[in-house]
Scaffold this active site. Structure first.
Site, PDB file in Angstrom:
ATOM      1  N   SER B 117       0.830  -1.205   0.000  1.00  0.00           N
ATOM      2  CA  SER B 117       0.000   0.000   0.000  1.00  0.00           C
ATOM      3  C   SER B 117       0.864   1.255   0.000  1.00  0.00           C
ATOM      4  CB  SER B 117      -0.860   0.002   1.269  1.00  0.00           C
ATOM      5  OG  SER B 117      -1.455   1.259   1.465  1.00  0.00           O
ATOM      6  N   TYR B 141      -1.660   0.052  10.294  1.00  0.00           N
ATOM      7  CA  TYR B 141      -1.957  -0.538   8.989  1.00  0.00           C
ATOM      8  C   TYR B 141      -0.753  -0.394   8.056  1.00  0.00           C
ATOM      9  CZ  TYR B 141      -3.567  -1.063   4.257  1.00  0.00           C
ATOM     10  OH  TYR B 141      -3.645  -1.445   2.941  1.00  0.00           O
ATOM     11  N   LYS B 145       2.038  -3.293   6.490  1.00  0.00           N
ATOM     12  CA  LYS B 145       2.311  -3.471   5.061  1.00  0.00           C
ATOM     13  C   LYS B 145       3.811  -3.371   4.779  1.00  0.00           C
ATOM     14  CE  LYS B 145      -1.626  -4.599   3.553  1.00  0.00           C
ATOM     15  NZ  LYS B 145      -1.812  -5.913   2.884  1.00  0.00           N
TER      16      LYS B 145
END
Lengths: 325, 325
Positions: B117, B141, B145
């Site tokens: 991402s 988050y 990643k």
């Protein structure tokens, strides 16, 4: 207060146990003894043989010993091995901490001191590495330490756990011969091993952009390092909001590999032995020296031992463990 | 060749399944259906309901389906939720990938496309974000990643697994109404929801340092994104050494929030509705636009759909799933 020290049977862990006990604290050790040594733990300190990957063991230790504070040192720590076996390093270092944090959150344990490393900085291109220097680790070992910091901070924020991430620079020396580092992965024992075998110590590259061409590091006595853990734990226990400390632990002074070897040959009675220069190793930065102001301001901690103390004590430890040398 | 698509019942995963099938590939899906929807998977594609945290399930799928290539999309993906529940995100996203990589290494599966991402970049302060822009994620988050990329690369190097880490920018649109994103976490469905409820769309801050004061993002049609996965998988399968690709997937064009809202109100027949400006949200960078050259050079891939296509198709999907609106 009751402290759980994971990895407490390791070289650094045993020094932390010793320092906390001297400070009057109650301690329990969790160590899987894959590299830790039970004999390093005082007899009246409970030693639970098990892994931080084992949630049931963690839950049991936290509850049975009424643990209020955790110092998490259990980890794999060989850079080269981490490149060969990254899955092992991610499992032990990252999933081990994840499991510990899950147990702490579930058990309401509110303080964590986490063993991090200057390896989080990778190849820093600065005179002094501050805690704000960008973190760009260059091997799985350093990656797992940076991930550990991220997890600890995020979980701390979400679950009300105060955290102190201590970024160790180059640890050496011993507080007692029997607690000495018995591995040969760091410069001091590596040079001891060569000298006692009658071989020339090795310098991995003397063409770095440093005054004598060899790499410069910041060495810290393990007894000073252990005291920093006590100071950090005490800080987290002060009344106030949830804390989130990130601190370099170094002396703030650079010593070159050649200077170290000169000192080691002198102290061990091998003066005049000439080091052999071999090619650079991959991933060795020219200079890694801590800016050590923050820890002094935040914790009032200062290193008391110099490099000569580190080598002298380490040499006593070496002779204790290898009397035949 | 036989592809395992983890998270294949999700919005993006289902598009990847569709694109691989159109390219003539054999596909099996592993999805725990916590957010995935079984109906998104064609009836003749095997769906194994299970988690990438379950090593036995993984071993079974890899062996039974003769899997040669994995596209790993199974993950938690809400930024805000990751701040509230970091342990969940680390477990699902990091330990899930760890378990998958262990199974792949044990089973000799040699190729992995990993869903990363633009969140790995954090708050980039550059006109165009290249793959060399420093990665400093600002929430769990994004951290998970970046850790996933590190693990994939390190394990790939150690175990001979070719990897492609695809850094998605802002994904929107649908290739078919029934495959549309049914969540309301991204701008397009968020605005749909406000408009169909008779409420003004919201702009979170119009005082950013951008031409119209609103945040600028790089939107990519999910069908283009899915095609990029096919191109990446094909690249990894070419003869040659173990590969290690890291690629932005964006259009390389910035669109402001205000421009998006104007287009959405026009396309959905709500022209003239005036957006409501509310304060900034924490953690929103002013501008995140991909440098999209590398993927074009490496894979010969280029986006074919513009923002109008994304909104038009997403709106058809919205009406399909919420005909009462």
């Amino acid at each position: 207060m009751s402290y759980l020290i994971t990895g407490g049977a390791g070289y650094i862990g045993a020094h932390v146990v010793r320092a906390l006990r001297r400070a009057g604290e109650t301690v329990v050790v969790l160590d899987d003894l894959t590299s830790g040594v039970a004999a390093r733990i005082p007899e009246d300190v409970p030693l639970v043989v098990g892994s931080t990957l084992d949630r049931a063991v963690l839950d049991g230790v936290l509850a049975e010993h009424g643990v209020t504070d955790v110092v998490h040192l259990a980890a794999k720590k060989q850079v080269g091995e981490s490149v060969e076996m990254p899955l092992l390093y991610y499992r032990e270092n990252v999933h081990g901490l994840q499991t510990l944090l899950e147990a702490m959150a579930a058990g309401g344990v509110g303080r964590l001191v986490f063993s991090s490393s200057a390896a989080v900085y990778g190849m820093p291109d600065v005179e002094l590495v501050t805690e704000e220097t960008p973190c760009t680790p260059i091997n799985p070992y350093g990656e797992t330490k940076l991930v550990g910091e991220w997890m600890a901070r995020a979980v701390g924020r979400a679950h009300g756990i105060s955290t102190a991430c201590l970024r160790y620079f180059n640890v050496a020396g011993t507080a007692a011969p029997e607690l000495a580092d018995t591995g040969v992965f760091n410069i001091v024992p590596m040079v001891f091993e060569r000298l006692t075998a009658g071989e020339a110590p090795r310098i991995f590259g003397d063409d770095y952009d440093t005054p004598d061409g060899t790499c410069i590091r910041d060495y810290i006595h393990v007894a000073d390092l252990a005291d920093a853990h006590v100071a950090a734990a005490r800080k987290l226990a002060e009344p106030g909001p949830v804390r989130d400390l990130t601190l370099n632990i170094g002396r703030g002074e650079g010593v070159s590999v050649r200077e170290m070897i000169d000192l080691i040959t002198e102290i061990t009675g091998h003066r005049g032995v000439v080091a052999e220069v071999t090619p650079r190793r991959a991933g060795d930065p020219a200079r890694v020296v801590a800016a050590a102001d923050r820890i002094s301001t935040e914790l009032g901690w200062k290193a008391r031992h110099d490099v000569r103390d580190m080598i002298t004590s380490a040499w006593a430890g070496w002779r204790h463990h290898r009397p035949q040398d």
